[in-house]
Write a protein that holds these residues in place. Structure first.
Motif, PDB file in Angstrom:
ATOM      1  N   GLY A   1       0.836  -1.186   0.000  1.00 44.89           N
ATOM      2  CA  GLY A   1       0.000   0.000   0.000  1.00 44.89           C
ATOM      3  C   GLY A   1       0.871   1.236   0.000  1.00 44.89           C
ATOM      4  N   VAL A   2       0.224   2.375   0.142  1.00 42.48           N
ATOM      5  CA  VAL A   2       0.915   3.659   0.126  1.00 42.48           C
ATOM      6  C   VAL A   2       0.792   4.295   1.500  1.00 42.48           C
ATOM      7  CG1 VAL A   2       0.868   6.004  -0.800  1.00 42.48           C
ATOM      8  CG2 VAL A   2       0.640   4.055  -2.338  1.00 42.48           C
ATOM      9  N   GLN A   3       1.932   4.610   2.088  1.00 39.95           N
ATOM     10  CA  GLN A   3       1.958   5.345   3.348  1.00 39.95           C
ATOM     11  C   GLN A   3       2.180   6.818   3.032  1.00 39.95           C
ATOM     12  OE1 GLN A   3       5.376   5.085   6.169  1.00 39.95           O
ATOM     13  NE2 GLN A   3       3.844   4.328   7.615  1.00 39.95           N
ATOM     14  N   LEU A   4       1.341   7.682   3.612  1.00 39.06           N
ATOM     15  CA  LEU A   4       1.468   9.122   3.426  1.00 39.06           C
ATOM     16  C   LEU A   4       2.152   9.721   4.640  1.00 39.06           C
ATOM     17  CD1 LEU A   4      -2.049   9.962   1.930  1.00 39.06           C
ATOM     18  CD2 LEU A   4       0.065   9.325   0.740  1.00 39.06           C
ATOM     19  N   ILE A   5       3.087  10.634   4.392  1.00 40.23           N
ATOM     20  CA  ILE A   5       3.889  11.242   5.446  1.00 40.23           C
ATOM     21  C   ILE A   5       3.761  12.757   5.342  1.00 40.23           C
ATOM     22  CG2 ILE A   5       6.200  11.469   6.407  1.00 40.23           C
ATOM     23  CD1 ILE A   5       6.837   8.741   5.150  1.00 40.23           C
ATOM     24  N   ALA A   6       3.360  13.389   6.436  1.00 39.30           N
ATOM     25  CA  ALA A   6       3.183  14.839   6.470  1.00 39.30           C
ATOM     26  C   ALA A   6       4.360  15.506   7.160  1.00 39.30           C
ATOM     27  CB  ALA A   6       1.893  15.202   7.194  1.00 39.30           C
ATOM     28  N   GLU A   7       4.789  16.622   6.596  1.00 37.35           N
ATOM     29  CA  GLU A   7       5.822  17.451   7.218  1.00 37.35           C
ATOM     30  C   GLU A   7       5.139  18.655   7.873  1.00 37.35           C
ATOM     31  OE1 GLU A   7       9.697  20.219   6.012  1.00 37.35           O
ATOM     32  OE2 GLU A   7       8.784  18.863   4.541  1.00 37.35           O
ATOM     33  N   ILE A   8       5.410  18.888   9.154  1.00 36.39           N
ATOM     34  CA  ILE A   8       4.778  19.982   9.876  1.00 36.39           C
ATOM     35  C   ILE A   8       5.816  20.736  10.683  1.00 36.39           C
ATOM     36  CG2 ILE A   8       2.472  18.966  10.023  1.00 36.39           C
ATOM     37  CD1 ILE A   8       3.134  17.933  12.776  1.00 36.39           C
ATOM     38  N   ASP A   9       5.550  22.037  10.887  1.00 34.29           N
ATOM     39  CA  ASP A   9       6.348  22.858  11.794  1.00 34.29           C
ATOM     40  C   ASP A   9       5.540  23.019  13.074  1.00 34.29           C
ATOM     41  OD1 ASP A   9       8.516  23.271  10.075  1.00 34.29           O
ATOM     42  OD2 ASP A   9       7.497  24.923   9.060  1.00 34.29           O
TER      43      ASP A   9
ATOM     44  N   ASP B   1      -3.244  -1.206  -1.420  1.00 29.63           N
ATOM     45  CA  ASP B   1      -3.366  -1.440  -2.855  1.00 29.63           C
ATOM     46  C   ASP B   1      -4.289  -2.629  -3.094  1.00 29.63           C
ATOM     47  OD1 ASP B   1      -3.067  -1.743  -5.567  1.00 29.63           O
ATOM     48  OD2 ASP B   1      -0.889  -1.951  -5.545  1.00 29.63           O
ATOM     49  N   ASP B   2      -5.363  -2.417  -3.849  1.00 29.77           N
ATOM     50  CA  ASP B   2      -6.304  -3.495  -4.161  1.00 29.77           C
ATOM     51  C   ASP B   2      -6.174  -3.996  -5.589  1.00 29.77           C
ATOM     52  OD1 ASP B   2      -7.283  -1.332  -5.512  1.00 29.77           O
ATOM     53  OD2 ASP B   2      -9.366  -1.549  -4.815  1.00 29.77           O
ATOM     54  N   GLY B   3      -5.072  -3.624  -6.260  1.00 29.11           N
ATOM     55  CA  GLY B   3      -4.888  -4.041  -7.645  1.00 29.11           C
ATOM     56  C   GLY B   3      -5.549  -3.122  -8.644  1.00 29.11           C
ATOM     57  N   LEU B   4      -6.210  -2.060  -8.186  1.00 27.48           N
ATOM     58  CA  LEU B   4      -6.885  -1.108  -9.070  1.00 27.48           C
ATOM     59  C   LEU B   4      -6.469   0.332  -8.781  1.00 27.48           C
ATOM     60  CD1 LEU B   4     -10.531  -2.551  -8.962  1.00 27.48           C
ATOM     61  CD2 LEU B   4      -8.945  -2.680 -10.888  1.00 27.48           C
ATOM     62  N   ARG B   5      -6.274   0.674  -7.501  1.00 31.38           N
ATOM     63  CA  ARG B   5      -6.096   2.078  -7.114  1.00 31.38           C
ATOM     64  C   ARG B   5      -4.844   2.710  -7.706  1.00 31.38           C
ATOM     65  NH1 ARG B   5      -7.796  -0.052  -1.786  1.00 31.38           N
ATOM     66  NH2 ARG B   5      -9.976   0.574  -1.502  1.00 31.38           N
ATOM     67  N   PHE B   6      -3.764   1.955  -7.821  1.00 30.94           N
ATOM     68  CA  PHE B   6      -2.487   2.547  -8.181  1.00 30.94           C
ATOM     69  C   PHE B   6      -1.986   2.090  -9.550  1.00 30.94           C
ATOM     70  CE2 PHE B   6      -2.661   2.299  -3.503  1.00 30.94           C
ATOM     71  CZ  PHE B   6      -2.676   3.663  -3.231  1.00 30.94           C
TER      72      PHE B   6
END
Length: 343
Positions: A142-150, A232-237
């Motif tokens: 799958g895809v992990q999303l990472i946020a950058e914050i101050d 990832d379900d084989g369609l999303r990406f």
């Protein structure tokens, strides 16, 4: 030996569980409408008794610290869900209280929740996450999303992240379409369709866990925090995937509640797991203070960021799932791109 093989049944009586009011509510500083969902928790017993039932016909309102009241309207499509007016937004620094009157006349209230400020997301990045499976089964990814914050240095901050509706390019195979055999059309031969193999599909993104954080370790610093995981379900990406991430500044009490819920949800069966327990939120019954009410009413500030994830940015994708039909037959899929589609 035959006489010794007789077994007498042992009657076991399981007490019926109580159906408890469950509140799932979040208002924030972003645009509305905002949702409050009311249900009754499941009970032990037959399959009918175990259904989680929405509470319809309730009176639901939110009042701020200055006495201003906003009434919520129940959705006709989603029973048990109540929405604020579209022009309602919570204000940073104000406190809000949720009030509920059920159709039976029972009254419930939350404790006041103060809206705390939250910094914006400076940057949002993605990375591939591969999860090995036991027994030699193919890995999940799958895809992990990472946020950058101050993070601000002048206060303690408590963060909560949620993903919003997602849009992705859906690819199907209408050339492989084979209708289901019927009495009037018993043929099992493919009957290819002329259109369409590419659509834009909108879905409610399914975050796989609760993503929360407290700035004890990064107070006043620039930091990067995992905020979402989309499997990832084989369609999303297969092409391009777009999703919005909302970052909320929540109260310390709301953070503690979500942390306990996260711990309960991630129990693995180990001897080191904490024992399951009923987690009390900030809702109480005004008629019976001893009544257990589940859930939490949160008031938060919101900052939102959008990311497009392209296939060539990922190091691993699942095998493609084949849909042998016109892509327009898939729920939520249309041929035209959204007006704000700007990858």
């Amino acid at each position: 030996m035959l006489l010794g093989g007789c077994i007498d049944p042992f009657p076991v009586e399981v007490p019926e569980g109580e159906q408890l009011l469950t509140v799932d509510a979040l208002i924030h500083s972003g645009p509305g409408p905002h949702r409050v969902t009311l249900t009754r928790s499941a009970t032990y017993g037959s399959s009918f008794e175990a259904l989680i039932r929405p509470i319809t016909g309730a009176t639901v309102l939110v009042r701020d610290q200055e006495g201003k009241v906003v009434f919520l309207t129940e959705s006709e499509e989603s029973r048990g869900s109540y929405f604020t007016p579209a022009d309602f937004s919570a204000e940073v620094g104000k406190s809000y209280t949720l009030f509920i009157e059920t159709p039976e006349g029972k009254l419930y209230s939350s404790f006041p929740e103060r809206v705390e400020a939250v910094p914006p997301i400076q940057n949002l990045q993605s990375r591939t996450l591969v999860i090995t499976q036991p027994g030699g089964n193919p890995p999940r990814s799958g895809v992990q999303l990472i946020a950058e914050i101050d993070d601000p240095a002048d206060q303690n901050n408590y963060y909560f992240w949620r993903t919003g509706p997602a849009v992705y390019i859906l690819q199907t195979r209408p050339d492989l379409f084979t209708p289901r055999p019927t009495e009037t059309n018993p043929s099992r031969d493919p009957q290819p369709k002329d259109c369409c193999s590419v659509c834009y599909r909108t879905e409610i993104s399914n975050n796989q866990s609760l993503f929360i954080a407290v700035d004890d370790d990064f107070n006043g610093l620039n930091t990067r925090v995992p905020v979402a995981f989309i499997e990832d379900d084989g369609l999303r990406f297969l092409d391009t995937y777009r999703v919005d991430v909302s970052q909320y500044g929540i109260s310390q009490e709301a953070y503690r509640f979500l942390r306990l819920v996260k711990q309960q949800a991630e129990i693995s069966g180990s001897i080191f797991d904490p024992p399951p327990a009923t987690i009390r939120g900030n809702m109480i019954s005004l008629d019976d203070p001893d009544e257990v009410v589940l859930g939490y009413f949160m008031a938060a500030s919101e900052q939102t960021s959008r990311i497009y994830v392209r296939k060539d940015e990922l190091s691993f994708v699942q095998n493609q799932s084949i849909i042998p039909d016109d892509c327009r037959e898939v729920p939520g899929a249309v041929v035209d791109a959204p007006l704000d589609w700007r990858p």
